[in-house]
Design a protein around this motif. Structure first.
Motif, PDB file in Angstrom:
ATOM      1  N   MET A   1       0.838  -1.194   0.000  1.00 40.47           N
ATOM      2  CA  MET A   1       0.000   0.000   0.000  1.00 40.47           C
ATOM      3  C   MET A   1       0.878   1.251   0.000  1.00 40.47           C
ATOM      4  N   THR A   2       0.507   2.228  -0.811  1.00 41.46           N
ATOM      5  CA  THR A   2       1.265   3.478  -0.897  1.00 41.46           C
ATOM      6  C   THR A   2       0.450   4.607  -0.278  1.00 41.46           C
ATOM      7  N   GLU A   3       1.054   5.338   0.658  1.00 46.12           N
ATOM      8  CA  GLU A   3       0.382   6.526   1.195  1.00 46.12           C
ATOM      9  C   GLU A   3       0.405   7.614   0.123  1.00 46.12           C
ATOM     10  N   ARG A  19      11.520  11.853   0.590  1.00 44.80           N
ATOM     11  CA  ARG A  19      12.176  10.558   0.781  1.00 44.80           C
ATOM     12  C   ARG A  19      11.117   9.511   1.069  1.00 44.80           C
ATOM     13  N   ALA A  20      11.360   8.319   0.571  1.00 48.14           N
ATOM     14  CA  ALA A  20      10.399   7.229   0.777  1.00 48.14           C
ATOM     15  C   ALA A  20      11.146   5.908   0.719  1.00 48.14           C
ATOM     16  N   ARG A  21      10.472   4.851   1.146  1.00 48.58           N
ATOM     17  CA  ARG A  21      11.085   3.532   1.190  1.00 48.58           C
ATOM     18  C   ARG A  21      10.489   2.652   0.083  1.00 48.58           C
ATOM     19  N   VAL A  22      11.345   1.877  -0.555  1.00 54.93           N
ATOM     20  CA  VAL A  22      10.890   0.946  -1.595  1.00 54.93           C
ATOM     21  C   VAL A  22      10.191  -0.238  -0.924  1.00 54.93           C
ATOM     22  N   THR A  23       8.949  -0.525  -1.369  1.00 53.95           N
ATOM     23  CA  THR A  23       8.217  -1.653  -0.765  1.00 53.95           C
ATOM     24  C   THR A  23       8.049  -2.821  -1.731  1.00 53.95           C
ATOM     25  N   ALA A  24       8.198  -2.588  -3.031  1.00 58.59           N
ATOM     26  CA  ALA A  24       8.103  -3.681  -4.011  1.00 58.59           C
ATOM     27  C   ALA A  24       8.760  -3.226  -5.307  1.00 58.59           C
ATOM     28  N   SER A  29       9.039  -1.275 -12.630  1.00 57.42           N
ATOM     29  CA  SER A  29       8.354  -0.307 -11.779  1.00 57.42           C
ATOM     30  C   SER A  29       8.902  -0.320 -10.364  1.00 57.42           C
ATOM     31  N   VAL A  30       8.621   0.767  -9.652  1.00 57.28           N
ATOM     32  CA  VAL A  30       9.012   0.881  -8.246  1.00 57.28           C
ATOM     33  C   VAL A  30       7.756   1.244  -7.446  1.00 57.28           C
ATOM     34  N   VAL A  31       7.522   0.531  -6.347  1.00 59.91           N
ATOM     35  CA  VAL A  31       6.427   0.861  -5.436  1.00 59.91           C
ATOM     36  C   VAL A  31       7.056   1.400  -4.159  1.00 59.91           C
ATOM     37  N   PRO A  69      -4.282  -0.643  -4.039  1.00 57.98           N
ATOM     38  CA  PRO A  69      -3.822   0.294  -3.007  1.00 57.98           C
ATOM     39  C   PRO A  69      -2.382   0.777  -3.228  1.00 57.98           C
ATOM     40  N   ALA A  70      -1.741   0.332  -4.312  1.00 55.80           N
ATOM     41  CA  ALA A  70      -0.346   0.708  -4.567  1.00 55.80           C
ATOM     42  C   ALA A  70      -0.251   1.706  -5.714  1.00 55.80           C
ATOM     43  N   VAL A  71       0.806   2.511  -5.691  1.00 53.96           N
ATOM     44  CA  VAL A  71       1.120   3.395  -6.820  1.00 53.96           C
ATOM     45  C   VAL A  71       2.373   2.845  -7.495  1.00 53.96           C
TER      46      VAL A  71
END
Ligand SMILES: [Zn+2]
Length: 252
Positions: A1-3, A19-24, A29-31, A69-71
């Motif tokens: 899920m991406t905020e 700044r953000a953290r890679v979740t997938a 692509s990068v989530v 729910p992901a971008v």
């Protein structure tokens, strides 16, 4: 899920780096856990920009889409560089600001024009579309050239005497009972939307929207209005363009 960090309030639309953290890392692509990149939707094109894990490794973001729910930030670059990112690592995102700012100017001008058309002619907006330095507004019925000209004057007046734009989160029941719900009621909100993100232009407009907008109508700048186009079934298309697509962003 991406905020969806750009949604939170109006000033979030002005955040250019984060700044953000890679979740997938799905192929190409990068989530991220959070993003200020706007994903294509609601007639507003996605943002472009870069994701950078260190000085040598900047990936160009060429498309941004919502997937559940992901971008998904679709990136351009060789597979090796994409693979150099790891799930859990931090990246710095940078928004292509001239592109995003054009969308904010067009989008805010569109809200204003749609509101004034509704106030003057009772016509609701069926859909609006932004692209490059221009935008179209498709109305549910015929609009006269005289009213269109008056709406152009209304928008110019709001640029010369700026009105503040704000974002409020309103409980769904409250929004459904709001007298302004009629102007945008042609496209019903999905039933699960609660609370509703309401974008307000001072005295001029109240409208639910998930896009990115200016903090003041003064930042729209000058707008050129193109001739009205008749669509099928009596509908009308209003088209406008930013006179100066590269207008600098005022500080503050
Ligand atoms: Zn909007």
């Amino acid at each position: 899920m991406t905020e969806l960090a750009y949604l939170v309030d109006l000033p979030s639309a002005y955040v250019r780096t984060f700044r953000a953290r890679v979740t997938a890392l799905p192929p190409g692509s990068v989530v991220l856990d959070r993003t200020f990149f706007y994903p294509t939707g609601g007639g507003q094109p996605c943002d472009h920009g870069t994701l950078r894990s260190d000085d040598r490794n900047a990936l160009e973001v060429i498309d941004v889409v919502k997937s559940g729910p992901a971008v998904m930030h679709r990136v351009h670059g060789d597979a090796q560089r994409v693979r150099s990112l790891e799930v859990g690592s931090e990246v710095e995102g940078t928004i292509d600001w001239p592109r995003r700012y054009r969308h904010m100017r067009l989008h805010t001008a569109q809200h204003l024009a749609s509101a004034r058309i509704f106030a003057r002619a009772g016509l609701r907006t069926r859909r609006a579309n932004l692209a490059g330095a221009g935008a179209t507004i498709d109305l549910e019925g015929p609009l006269s050239a005289d009213v269109a000209a008056a709406v152009g004057d209304d928008v110019r007046a709001a640029v010369e005497r700026p009105e503040a734009v704000t974002v409020r989160w309103v409980p769904r029941a409250e929004w459904d009972a709001h007298p302004a719900a009629g102007r945008s009621g042609l496209v019903p909100l999905p039933p699960q939307v609660d609370p509703v993100r309401v974008v307000e232009i001072d005295a001029s407009d109240v409208c639910p929207c998930g896009g990115t907008h200016l903090r003041s109508t003064g930042e729209i700048g000058e707008v050129d209005w193109l001739p009205l186009v008749l669509l099928s079934a009596g509908a009308t298309r209003v088209t406008f363009r930013l006179k100066d697509p590269e207008l600098p962003t005022p500080t503050g």
